[in-house]
Design an enzyme around this catalytic site. Sequence first.
Site, mmCIF file in Angstrom:
data_model
loop_
_atom_site.group_PDB
_atom_site.id
_atom_site.type_symbol
_atom_site.label_atom_id
_atom_site.label_comp_id
_atom_site.label_asym_id
_atom_site.label_seq_id
_atom_site.Cartn_x
_atom_site.Cartn_y
_atom_site.Cartn_z
ATOM 1 N N GLY A 47 11.552 16.160 11.159
ATOM 2 C CA GLY A 47 10.434 15.270 10.881
ATOM 3 C C GLY A 47 9.111 15.993 10.945
ATOM 4 O O GLY A 47 8.573 16.430 9.929
ATOM 5 N N ARG A 103 0.824 -1.209 0.000
ATOM 6 C CA ARG A 103 0.000 0.000 0.000
ATOM 7 C C ARG A 103 0.856 1.256 0.000
ATOM 8 O O ARG A 103 0.543 2.255 -0.648
ATOM 9 C CB ARG A 103 -0.942 -0.020 1.208
ATOM 10 C CG ARG A 103 -2.132 0.943 1.090
ATOM 11 C CD ARG A 103 -1.839 2.291 1.678
ATOM 12 N NE ARG A 103 -1.348 2.154 3.030
ATOM 13 C CZ ARG A 103 -0.436 2.973 3.557
ATOM 14 N NH1 ARG A 103 0.071 3.971 2.869
ATOM 15 N NH2 ARG A 103 -0.013 2.777 4.807
ATOM 16 N N GLU A 145 3.759 10.271 8.066
ATOM 17 C CA GLU A 145 2.693 11.185 7.618
ATOM 18 C C GLU A 145 1.874 11.721 8.792
ATOM 19 O O GLU A 145 0.648 11.856 8.716
ATOM 20 C CB GLU A 145 1.826 10.515 6.558
ATOM 21 C CG GLU A 145 2.653 10.183 5.312
ATOM 22 C CD GLU A 145 1.854 9.543 4.206
ATOM 23 O OE1 GLU A 145 0.669 9.877 4.057
ATOM 24 O OE2 GLU A 145 2.432 8.705 3.482
ATOM 25 N N GLY A 180 -0.631 19.661 1.539
ATOM 26 C CA GLY A 180 -1.778 19.244 0.734
ATOM 27 C C GLY A 180 -1.613 17.833 0.207
ATOM 28 O O GLY A 180 -2.568 17.046 0.167
ATOM 29 N N GLU A 235 13.549 14.913 6.661
ATOM 30 C CA GLU A 235 15.005 14.986 6.658
ATOM 31 C C GLU A 235 15.571 14.311 7.902
ATOM 32 O O GLU A 235 14.840 14.078 8.877
ATOM 33 C CB GLU A 235 15.458 16.450 6.595
ATOM 34 C CG GLU A 235 15.007 17.147 5.320
ATOM 35 C CD GLU A 235 15.548 18.556 5.174
ATOM 36 O OE1 GLU A 235 15.261 19.182 4.151
ATOM 37 O OE2 GLU A 235 16.263 19.024 6.086
ATOM 38 N N LEU A 282 10.379 14.807 1.645
ATOM 39 C CA LEU A 282 10.059 15.881 2.583
ATOM 40 C C LEU A 282 10.829 15.705 3.888
ATOM 41 O O LEU A 282 11.556 16.605 4.310
ATOM 42 C CB LEU A 282 8.555 15.910 2.853
ATOM 43 C CG LEU A 282 8.062 16.996 3.826
ATOM 44 C CD1 LEU A 282 8.346 18.388 3.278
ATOM 45 C CD2 LEU A 282 6.570 16.833 4.119
#
Length: 390
Positions: A143, A96, A369, A243, A139, A137
Amino acid sequence: MSPFLPTDPLGLDELLTDEDRAVRDTVRGWAADRVLPHIAEWYENGELPGIRDLARELGSIGALGMSLTGYGCAGASAVQYGLACLELEAADSGIRSLVSVQGSLAMYAIWKYGSEEQKQRWLPGMAAGELIGCFGLTEPDVGSDPAAMRTYAKRDGTDWVLTGRKIWITNGSVAAVAVVWAQTDEGIRGFAVPTDSAGFSAPEIKHKWSLRASVTSELVMDDVRLPADAVLPGVTGLKGPLGCLSHARYGIIWGSMGAARASFESALDYARTREQFGKPIGGFQLTQAKLADMALELHKGILLAHHLGRRMDAGTLRPEQISFGKLNNVREAIEICRTARTVLGANGISLEYPVMRHATNLESVLTYEGTVEMHQLVLGKALTGLDAFR
């Protein structure tokens, strides 16, 4: 009256259209054929062999960038994309993640913020699985606070020169294009970086105990020179990467329930057949209590995912609601896996069963995320009107 189905106790299948079911069944069938027979071995070996072939197959069934329109994308609904994520993660979170990073991060960034030339160059091949993308994104030292990123792009004539490092990047070592976010004198900008550019490298990260059947990499940019048209023209600032993350987090809301479902069903099947003290353990009150609690949280989570999917399709889904879903569903999915492991006893730690694999994978899904703490603070700010991030 419809019969009570242990696999669908709330009758949630009735919420789906025929097209929704067709999408779900196509992805479920692909995963059953191409992933489930091999995933325990891939996980044990810490590899995802044939990832390029898998990507092309996923492209052929319309699973890559499937909720995007045009450029070879399927134009599926948000609910259909969610159902695909659920079925893929029921096989393995790494599969996934491959699809999420490809479609909801790399492709979405180009589709949403890129120029027409960038869309034409990258998206058709990515939708077909001929080109793999990644999204840079996070690093090594940055975070949850992406505004503090150190990767920097400076102008040099009409070119850009990009320098920095990104880490924990799914698909990085096999990607043809990396969407990299960097500080500039104009603010944070996104760049579509061909990975064959001089000065770009993507060493693979090994020795993981989670997401082992997934390619995870570091991105190293050492004075990577890019033409002016590499920058994504449609956005400046953190709203660009955030976004994209909202789009990907939505898929996790569904996907985590796939891992939970696979673990619950494994425990349910085991409880019906494993005998102790002269009868199946599913006939004991304590085991039934565990199964009932798992079923409650699993199907409440799927119902929440459905609701948020309908809101996304209607254009009314808010970022705070995505945080609500990600926080709840991943947290409950981990608890379902842990409870399922206790039903299986010692067998629960064996790769002959999917439970421990899903549990360890979800430890990564819980963090990436948006950590638990970040989503709690998003909701806390929304509830109180007070910003506790700083």
